[in-house]
Design a protein around this motif. Structure first.
Motif, PDB file in Angstrom:
ATOM      1  N   HIS A   1      -0.959  92.760 -36.169  1.00 31.60           N
ATOM      2  CA  HIS A   1       0.331  92.234 -36.636  1.00 31.60           C
ATOM      3  C   HIS A   1       0.635  90.959 -35.845  1.00 31.60           C
ATOM      4  N   ARG A   2       0.380  89.810 -36.437  1.00 30.58           N
ATOM      5  CA  ARG A   2       0.574  88.536 -35.735  1.00 30.58           C
ATOM      6  C   ARG A   2       1.952  87.968 -36.026  1.00 30.58           C
TER       7      ARG A   2
ATOM      8  N   ASP B   1       4.597  84.668 -35.887  1.00 27.53           N
ATOM      9  CA  ASP B   1       4.627  83.205 -35.820  1.00 27.53           C
ATOM     10  C   ASP B   1       5.748  82.761 -34.881  1.00 27.53           C
TER      11      ASP B   1
ATOM     12  N   GLU C   1       6.294  88.340 -39.097  1.00 25.06           N
ATOM     13  CA  GLU C   1       5.080  89.132 -38.888  1.00 25.06           C
ATOM     14  C   GLU C   1       4.142  89.050 -40.081  1.00 25.06           C
TER      15      GLU C   1
ATOM     16  N   VAL D   1      -7.832  86.772 -35.032  1.00 22.42           N
ATOM     17  CA  VAL D   1      -6.923  86.675 -33.891  1.00 22.42           C
ATOM     18  C   VAL D   1      -7.511  85.730 -32.850  1.00 22.42           C
TER      19      VAL D   1
ATOM     20  N   ASP E   1      -2.329  84.091 -29.415  1.00 20.27           N
ATOM     21  CA  ASP E   1      -1.540  84.671 -30.508  1.00 20.27           C
ATOM     22  C   ASP E   1      -0.634  85.769 -29.974  1.00 20.27           C
ATOM     23  N   ARG E   2       0.580  85.852 -30.562  1.00 17.85           N
ATOM     24  CA  ARG E   2       1.516  86.932 -30.230  1.00 17.85           C
ATOM     25  C   ARG E   2       1.342  88.046 -31.256  1.00 17.85           C
ATOM     26  N   LEU E   3       1.178  89.272 -30.757  1.00 12.48           N
ATOM     27  CA  LEU E   3       0.908  90.412 -31.623  1.00 12.48           C
ATOM     28  C   LEU E   3       1.903  91.522 -31.356  1.00 12.48           C
TER      29      LEU E   3
ATOM     30  N   THR F   1       0.694  88.936 -25.785  1.00 19.09           N
ATOM     31  CA  THR F   1       0.000  87.669 -26.006  1.00 19.09           C
ATOM     32  C   THR F   1      -1.483  87.907 -25.782  1.00 19.09           C
TER      33      THR F   1
END
Length: 679
Positions: free
Chosen positions: A169-170, A172, A177, A185, A189-191, A246
C-alpha cells in the motif's frame, strides 16, 4: 533433456524419474519371472511355458531394452560424463556392468552357438538381461529418494518467499493510497501496513505504533513494540495497530531476501557425502578393467588360433561377474529399512543421506525456543502488591487467585502470547473469570477492560520490578485504576524430555551448544540449568548460519555438525548444517529445510536417531561387502587364471548363483535393522 529438468547431481526432478521407474518395475517383474522362473518352478525348466529357449531370450531382450535405454537414460548420461571426466563413481560401475550384461546377452542370443562349449549350458549361451533390468530399476529407486529430498529444500525456499505480500500500500505526497506490485516499490516510498499484514520491505516507522511478530527472525514468541524511528523487516507480521513506514531496503537487499539467499547457497554449496559405493568404485572399476584387459591379451597371445575369441569371452565374463547385482540394493534397502525403524521411534527421515551423516555427528547446535523449551510462555508466579484490593466492595486484600482472574478477564479478548498464557493459567487453576467490557489494547503498553465498573489494566511492569523466585521471567503488572494489585511472572519452560535427551546425546559423545535469538541472561540461565557445553545468545539467522559454518570448519575430518531448530529463523542454519533436524511442532519452512524431523517435537528422539544412523551405516558397509564379495571370488576364475593348471573356466551358472547369493545376503542383512535397539 532440458536444462531445467536437471536439479541435483546431474539428475532431473523426481517427477521426471517417476514414470521411468514405474515402467521399469512393470517390465522388470516379468523379466525376473522368465529368467528366474525355472529356479522356482521345476516345470519351467525349459523356459516360460509355451515358448522356446530362444523365444524366452528374445522376449527378455524386448522387455529389457526400454528399461536400459529409457528408464536408465540419465544413468547412461552420468556414465559417459564419468568416463569423459575420468571421475569414476557408482554410475561408472553399474552402467558398465549393466551395459556389458545387456550387449553380451544380445550377442549370446544371436551368435551363442559359436561360443566354446565350455561356456554353454544345456540351453545354450547364458543370458543376463534380468541383471540389467533389475539393477537399473533399483538404482532408479535410490535416485528418486534423493531427488525428493532435494525438492523439499526448494519447498522451504518457496515458503520463505511467500512471507512477503505480492503488493504494497503505497502513499503519495498527499497521503492517497495505491496498491502497487511489490517489485515496483522503491527506496524512499512510504507504505501503510494494516493489522494482520506482513511487512513487504525493510524500512523505518514514520507514523503509528504497533507490535510486530518477529518470530521468523528471532524465534521468540513475544511481539515487539514498533513506533516512530524503529526499524521493521520484510516478512514480519503486524499484529495490532496501523503503521506507516519508509522503505529502506527493497528486493534482494531485504533481510528476508538475504535469508532466502543463505538457504539457497547452503543447499547448492553443501555437496552430498561421497557414497560408499563411489569410494569402492574408485578402486573396483580400474581393477576390474585391468583384469579384463589382461585376460583378453593373455588369451590372444597364448591361446592359439581361437585365443582371441576365448580372450574376448573371458574378458566379458570378467565384466559380467564383476557387475554386482546387489549394488543397487545395498544402500536403498538399508535406508528404507532404517527409515521405517526411525518412524517407529518418532524420527521422520526426509533425506536418505542424512542418516549416514548423522552417524558421524560430533557437535549439536540447538535453538532454544520450541526446541529445548516448550516455545510458549507460561505463568510461573503471581505476587501480590501490599494492600491491594481485588475489586469494589471487597474488604479482603488481593490474592494470587483474584489477581490472575482479573488479568484473565482482561486478556480473554487478546491474542497476545502472554495474554493466552495468563488465560490458560486461570483455566488450569479452575478460577472463575469475571465478565469484562470496553476492552482496549495499547501496543507496547498492554490491555485494559472494565470489570464491575472499574478499569483493570494488564501491562508492562516497572523497569525495576522483579520476582525474586524468577529473576529472569517476563513480568506484567495488574492495576486497578492507578493502584497496582500485583505482578504476574511468565517463563518459557524447559521441555520435560530435554534433560534426559541431552544426557543421552552427551553419552554418545556429542557436544551440545545453544544458539538463540533470546537475550543473554535468559539463555544463560537455560544453559546453566541444562549443563550445555556453550551458549550463543542474541544471534540473527545469518549469525546462526555463521556459527554452523565455523563449527564445520573446526570439525575434524569425517566429523559432522548437526543443527536442531523449529523456526523460520533457523532455516539457513538447518540448510547449512551437515544434518538439519527440525521439530515436528515447528514451522513448515524449518521442516522443509531439514533432513530429519522429530515428530513429537522434542530432542528425546534425536539420541535414538544417532544410534539408528550408526547402525544403518554399519549395515550399508556390510551390504556393500556382500554386494562385491561373491562376485569378486569369481574374477580369477572368469579371467582364466586357473586354466593352465587345472583346466578350470568360469561356468556361466556361477555368475547367476553369485548374483543371487549377494542379493539374498543384502536383503537379509538389511532387514536386521527392524530389530535394532535404539535406547
Amino acid at each position: 533433456m532440458t536444462d531445467h529438468e536437471i536439479v541435483y547431481m546431474g539428475m532431473p526432478h523426481e517427477r521426471v524419474l517417476r514414470p521411468r521407474f514405474y515402467l521399469a518395475v512393470a517390465l522388470t517383474l516379468p523379466i525376473l519371472l522368465i529368467a528366474m522362473g525355472p529356479m522356482l518352478v521345476p516345470a519351467w525348466s525349459h523356459g516360460f511355458p509355451g515358448l522356446s529357449h530362444t523365444a524366452n531370450g528374445w522376449l527378455q531382450a524386448v522387455l529389457t531394452t526400454p528399461v536400459f535405454f529409457w528408464s536408465g537414460r540419465f544413468f547412461i548420461r552420468r556414465w559417459w560424463y564419468s568416463i569423459r571426466e575420468r571421475d569414476t563413481n557408482m554410475f561408472t560401475l553399474t552402467v558398465t556392468g549393466t551395459g556389458v550384461a545387456y550387449f553380451y546377452s544380445l550377442v549370446a542370443l544371436i551368435w551363442g552357438d559359436h561360443f566354446p562349449a565350455a561356456l554353454l549350458t544345456d540351453h545354450g549361451a547364458p543370458l543376463y538381461f534380468e541383471a540389467t533390468a533389475f539393477i537399473t530399476t533399483t538404482v532408479l529407486l535410490g535416485q528418486i529418494m534423493e531427488q525428493r529430498a532435494h525438492a523439499r529444500t526448494e519447498s522451504a525456499i518457496q515458503s520463505l518467499m511467500d512471507l512477503t505480500p505480492p503488493t504494497a500500500h503505497r502513499l503519495d505526497a498527499d497521503g492517497n493510497e495505491t496498491d502497487v506490485p511489490l517489485k515496483d516499490v522503491q527506496v524512499g516510498d512510504r507504505l501503510r501496513i494494516r493489522p494482520g499484514e506482513n511487512v513487504p520491505v525493510d524500512g523505518e516507522v514514520t507514523d503509528g505504533r504497533s507490535e510486530l511478530d518477529e518470530a521468523m527472525l528471532t524465534g521468540e514468541p513475544e511481539p515487539v513494540l514498533k513506533e516512530s524511528g524503529d526499524t521493521v523487516s520484510a516478512g514480519t507480521v503486524n499484529t495490532s495497530g496501523t503503521l506507516v513506514i519508509t522503505a529502506r531496503q527493497v528486493g534482494e537487499d531485504t533481510l528476508l531476501a538475504k535469508i532466502i539467499k543463505l538457504v539457497e547457497e547452503a543447499a547448492d554449496s553443501d555437496p552430498p557425502i561421497a557414497r560408499l559405493a563411489d569410494r569402492v568404485s574408485d578402486f573396483f572399476v580400474p581393477t576390474v578393467g585391468a583384469i579384463a584387459l589382461v585376460s583378453f591379451l593373455s588369451w590372444t597371445i597364448f591361446g592359439g588360433d581361437q585365443g582371441w575369441l576365448w580372450g574376448l569371452l573371458n574378458a566379458v565374463a570378467v565384466l559380467v561377474i564383476a557387475c554386482p547385482c546387489a549394488l543397487g540394493l545395498a544402500t536403498p534397502v538399508s535406508i528404507v529399512t532404517g527409515i521405517g525403524r526411525g518412524a517407529q521411534a518418532g524420527v521422520l527421515v526426509k533425506d536418505a543421506t542424512a542418516l549416514e551423516r548423522l552417524a558421524h555427528a560430533t557437535t549439536l547446535l540447538v535453538d532454544k525456543t520450541g526446541t529445548l523449551t516448550e516455545g510458549r510462555p507460561r505463568v510461573v508466579a503471581v505476587t501480590v502488591a501490599g494492600g491491594g484490593d481485588p475489586g469494589p466492595g471487597s474488604p479482603s486484600p488481593a490474592t494470587e487467585e483474584s489477581i490472575l482472574a482479573l488479568a484473565a478477564a482482561v486478556e480473554t479478548h487478546s491474542e497476545h502470547p502472554l495474554a493466552r498464557a495468563i488465560v490458560d493459567a486461570a483455566k488450569e487453576r479452575k478460577l472463575t473469570i469475571p465478565d469484562s467490557t470496553d476492552f482496549a489494547s495499547e501496543p507496547g503498553q498492554g490491555a485494559s477492560a472494565t470489570i464491575d465498573g472499574h478499569t483493570i489494566t494488564v501491562g508492562r511492569a516497572a523497569a525495576d520490578a522483579k520476582v525474586d523466585s524468577h529473576p529472569h521471567a517476563s513480568l506484567v503488572a495488574v492495576r486497578r485504576g492507578d493502584e497496582e494489585l500485583g505482578l504476574i511472572a511468565l517463563e518459557d519452560k524447559i521441555k520435560a524430555s530435554t534433560p534426559a535427551a541431552l544426557k543421552a546425546l552427551h553419552h554418545r559423545g556429542i557436544k551440545v551448544v545453544m544458539v538463540t535469538g533470546d537475550r543473554q541472561a535468559s539463555a544463560q540461565r537455560i544453559a546453566d540449568e541444562l549443563g550445555l557445553d556453550a551458549v550463543h545468545a542474541e544471534v540473527t539467522p545469518e549469525r546462526k548460519q555463521e556459527l554452523v559454518n565455523a563449527a564445520k570448519a573446526e570439525a575434524t575430518h569425517g566429523a559432522t555438525i548437526v543443527f536442531a531448530g523449529d523456526g523460520i529463523n533457523d532455516a539457513p542454519a538447518l540448510a547449512a548444517a551437515d544434518v538439519g533436524v527440525a521439530m515436528g511442532t515447528g514451522t513448515d519452512v524449518a521442516m522443509n529445510s531439514a533432513g530429519l524431523v522429530l515428530v513429537r517435537g522434542d530432542l528425546a528422539a534425536l539420541a535414538a536417531a544417532v544410534t539408528l544412523a550408526r547402525a544403518t551405516l554399519r549395515n550399508i558397509k556390510q551390504n556393500l561387502f556382500f554386494a562385491f564379495f561373491y562376485n569378486s571370488l569369481g574374477l580369477p576364475l572368469a579371467a582364466g587364471l586357473f586354466y593352465p593348471f587345472t583346466g578350470w573356466l568360469l561356468h556361466p551358472m556361477f555368475a547367476g548363483v553369485a548374483m543371487s547369493l549377494s542379493s539374498i545376503s543384502v536383503v537379509s542383512n538389511a532387514l536386521r535393522l527392524r530389530r535394532v535397539k535404539l535406547d
